[in-house]
Design a protein around this motif. Structure first.
Motif, PDB file in Angstrom:
ATOM      1  N   GLU A  22      -0.764  15.825  11.276  1.00  0.00           N
ATOM      2  CA  GLU A  22       0.673  15.585  11.431  1.00  0.00           C
ATOM      3  C   GLU A  22       1.247  14.752  10.293  1.00  0.00           C
ATOM      4  N   PHE A 174      10.665  30.522  15.559  1.00  0.00           N
ATOM      5  CA  PHE A 174       9.924  29.781  14.535  1.00  0.00           C
ATOM      6  C   PHE A 174      10.657  28.527  14.057  1.00  0.00           C
ATOM      7  N   LEU A 178       9.508  24.754  15.504  1.00  0.00           N
ATOM      8  CA  LEU A 178       8.713  24.017  14.516  1.00  0.00           C
ATOM      9  C   LEU A 178       9.538  22.956  13.784  1.00  0.00           C
ATOM     10  N   LYS A 229       4.778  22.837   7.596  1.00  0.00           N
ATOM     11  CA  LYS A 229       4.859  22.930   9.063  1.00  0.00           C
ATOM     12  C   LYS A 229       4.517  24.349   9.524  1.00  0.00           C
ATOM     13  N   PHE A 230       5.067  25.329   8.805  1.00  0.00           N
ATOM     14  CA  PHE A 230       4.811  26.723   9.165  1.00  0.00           C
ATOM     15  C   PHE A 230       3.344  27.079   8.943  1.00  0.00           C
ATOM     16  N   LYS A 232       0.795  25.119   9.073  1.00  0.00           N
ATOM     17  CA  LYS A 232       0.023  24.475  10.154  1.00  0.00           C
ATOM     18  C   LYS A 232       0.105  25.309  11.433  1.00  0.00           C
ATOM     19  N   ALA A 233       1.297  25.832  11.733  1.00  0.00           N
ATOM     20  CA  ALA A 233       1.477  26.632  12.946  1.00  0.00           C
ATOM     21  C   ALA A 233       0.660  27.918  12.893  1.00  0.00           C
ATOM     22  N   GLU A 238       0.306  26.907  18.287  1.00  0.00           N
ATOM     23  CA  GLU A 238       1.692  26.436  18.421  1.00  0.00           C
ATOM     24  C   GLU A 238       2.645  27.588  18.720  1.00  0.00           C
ATOM     25  N   ILE A 239       2.596  28.628  17.894  1.00  0.00           N
ATOM     26  CA  ILE A 239       3.466  29.788  18.083  1.00  0.00           C
ATOM     27  C   ILE A 239       2.628  31.014  18.409  1.00  0.00           C
ATOM     28  N   LYS A 242      -4.542  31.673  18.993  1.00  0.00           N
ATOM     29  CA  LYS A 242      -5.576  31.479  17.982  1.00  0.00           C
ATOM     30  C   LYS A 242      -6.217  32.806  17.583  1.00  0.00           C
ATOM     31  N   ASP A 310      -7.085  21.439   9.064  1.00  0.00           N
ATOM     32  CA  ASP A 310      -5.678  21.213   9.411  1.00  0.00           C
ATOM     33  C   ASP A 310      -4.897  20.689   8.211  1.00  0.00           C
TER      34      ASP A 310
END
Length: 643
Positions: A22, A174, A178, A229-230, A232-233, A238-239, A242, A310
């Motif tokens: 983060e 998105f 995010l 950020k995108f 990471k997602a 998150e979106i 996996k 990450d």
């Protein structure tokens, strides 16, 4: 490192961010937001991200797959029944083929998509209609070659299945979740003064804001912090699930024909949306890294993601090329991995040795012959174990000699470039180039690609005298683009690829590289390479025109001379640009041209370099001299008043 990039590559500005978990580990900018104001960019300054936009439309498609709405292996005609092409193989194209560049679609319909401050949706709205008359380069899924139209088609598919306009879909699923407040599309309402301004060598001034209106292909604006950020997602959870995010990082390129790369050291190795799914040099450390880069005319970007740790890194710039951005982002990431003790040391970059010439076997010499890339035909004549190749990569790999050094490989004298021949089957062979490019302290990259494709002879019979004469008359002819809007950035230059310089070789029956001559007015593309085109010629009032790459062109030597006594020029019903050559002026004359809103005047010198484009300069006075070319650009009925 950022300072080096500015100096070396002539960027107006550059922005970079590295994120771990983060936390933003590093974020900064260099250069100026606007040279005319000498203002400084900051973390909120937005840039066009070019083809990194392809990751977003791929993720949008995969989100629909997560929801059970889209099966990426199912032919898209099931979802888009009005999608048709002239080649029956199109019925096999699935959305997966759009995401991994293996659809076989020729490449890019760029018409009216690269504009100044103009969010025209023509390219999006006309794509399905334009594809109806197009063939395919190869069987869907059999080969992966970069294809912009595939992602524009995917954008349309997302809209149909979601029932939402694409920009609204991105915002809902998105951007808002995010917290990507600085990521927008040309269709969104936002403060355009937040966009970094670019300067290019073709114009001595700051350019207007850019709008790339093929949004799924390359039209998003963002910042490096938002891109991180995108990224990471995309690691999943998150979106996307996996499983779905992981599928985007699989080795899609291995499912078809691909350049040989046993060491996995090439910059490109496609996944779904990703340009590389085991990015070097991270793979040397046993670390899986994902990568995507992008270019527009004004902006250049790169995103590197390391899901296991990450970590994401992004670099965006205005005013140069993005070929070094990956090295920049990778070097930043390696330094942080070292500080975190994830890697012990940074492995030195590959060393190159001077090749030793070796006796060449006959089977290698047999690869002599004619080869092509888009726009260029070359004759590779292997003699005494060596041959000369033209420039492979401007500014990096000049024309030079290659010598045979064993195991089927020819090397440049410095050892940094090697080429060899790959025979796929009886009818298909390529010359593969392995190119090492160094950027000093920024790092280096290795690019392995099929650079030229071998041409099969296309004999033009002696009875076909009319065909031979027609193409003989087109040798080295130049064709200028006719149907771009006044706001098009393509008028910044009348050089390739905006124009078409027609190389013709009647000895083997091809034109413009790999277009096989069929009859007097048609040549069909035979190349597997990106942005290929067929050539279709026609005449009107004695003037020859060409349809290619989704645009119309006029033959340069058919352009009339400019009459300095003319008081006005009116755009005709076809809406085409009206070009005139300046042939009679012994001394320069300054003309003043009044023209209506929504039109433009352009003037080029004898080398087709821009002297004035009123869309950007706003200067309606221009000195014209013998050898210049003047262009009146507008809509039917637009009147240009000349004094």
């Amino acid at each position: 490192m950022a300072e080096t990039a500015l100096v070396t590559f002539g960027s107006t500005s550059i922005q970079y961010t590295l994120m771990h978990g983060e936390n933003i580990i590093l974020s900064g900018t260099k250069g100026v937001y606007d040279r005319s104001e000498n203002s400084v960019p900051d973390r909120n300054t937005m840039y066009g991200i070019g083809s990194v936009s392809k990751l977003f439309v791929t993720a949008a498609g995969m989100l629909l797959a997560d929801k059970g709405i889209l099966d990426i292996d199912r032919p898209i005609i099931y979802y888009l029944p009005d999608f048709k092409m002239a080649d029956r193989r199109y019925v096999k194209i699935a959305s997966k083929h759009l995401m991994n560049h293996s659809s076989g679609i020729y490449g890019t319909h760029f018409r009216n998509s690269l504009l100044f401050e103009d969010s025209d949706t023509y390219a999006h709205d006309s794509l399905l209609n334009n594809l109806e008359s197009c063939s395919l380069k190869y069987d869907p899924g059999s080969f992966s070659e970069y294809c912009n139209d595939g992602f524009s088609l995917l954008e349309i598919l997302v809209e149909r299945l979601s029932g939402m306009r694409y920009n609204e879909f991105l915002k809902k699923f998105f951007f808002t979740p995010l917290d990507m407040k600085s990521t927008k599309t040309p269709l969104d309402n936002f403060d355009r003064t937040l966009l970094a301004r670019a300067c290019l060598s073709v114009y001595d001034g700051t350019l207007p804001y850019e709008t790339t209106n093929i949004i799924g292909t390359g039209g998003l604006y963002s910042t490096t912090e938002d891109l991180c950020k995108f990224g990471k997602a995309l690691s999943g959870g998150e979106i996307l699930s996996k499983v779905t995010a992981g599928a985007m990082g699989e080795n899609e390129y291995q499912k078809g024909i691909w350049p040989e790369d046993e060491e996995n050291e090439s910059i490109y190795a496609y996944g779904l949306g990703w340009d590389n799914v085991h990015l070097p040099p991270f793979n040397k450390y046993g670390i899986k890294a994902l990568f995507k880069d992008g270019n527009t005319i004004q902006y250049h970007s790169s995103l590197v993601c390391i899901p296991e740790y990450d970590m994401t890194a992004a670099v965006i710039s205005a005013g140069n090329r993005a070929i070094y951005h990956t090295s920049f982002a990778s070097t930043l990431s390696l330094e942080v991995l070292k500080e975190l003790k994830i890697i012990k040391k940074i492995i030195p970059e590959k060393a190159f040795s001077i090749p030793i010439k070796t006796e060449i076997p006959d089977e290698i010499t047999s690869f002599s012959g004619f080869y092509a890339e888009n726009g260029k035909i070359i004759n590779i004549n292997i003699k005494n174990g060596e041959f000369i190749l033209p420039t492979l990569l401007p500014e990096h790999v000049p024309e030079q000699k290659y010598i045979y050094s064993g195991k089927g490989i020819f090397n440049s004298l410095d050892g940094k470039v090697s080429v060899h021949f790959v025979k796929v089957n009886r009818d298909l062979a390529f010359m593969q180039a392995n190119i090492a490019i160094s950027f000093n302290e920024i790092g280096n990259i290795i690019w392995k690609c099929f650079k030229f494709q071998r041409l099969a002879e296309n004999k033009i019979d002696n009875e076909s005298a009319a065909v031979r004469i027609a193409w003989e008359n087109r040798k080295n002819a130049k064709y200028l683009i006719l149907d771009e809007k006044f706001s098009s950035q393509r008028y910044l230059s009348l050089k390739s690829p905006t124009t078409i310089d027609l190389q013709v070789n009647l000895q083997i029956g091809y034109a413009f590289g790999g277009c096989r001559i069929i009859n007097e007015n048609f040549a069909k593309n035979e190349l597997y390479f990106r942005d290929a085109t067929d050539l279709r010629f026609f005449k009107k009032n004695g003037i020859e025109y060409l349809h290619a790459k989704g645009n119309a062109f006029i033959r340069y030597d058919c352009i009339p001379s400019f009459d300095i006594t003319k008081k006005d020029i009116i755009i005709l019903d076809d809406g085409y640009v009206r070009y005139f050559r300046i042939q009679t002026l012994d001394e320069g004359v300054t003309i003043h041209v009044n023209h209506p809103k929504g039109s433009a005047l352009a003037v080029y010198d004898g080398n087709f370099e821009m002297k004035n484009l009123t869309t950007i300069s706003k200067n309606k006075n221009c000195l014209i001299v013998k050898g210049d070319l003047i262009a009146f650009i507008g809509s039917p009925g637009d009147k240009f008043e000349i004094t």
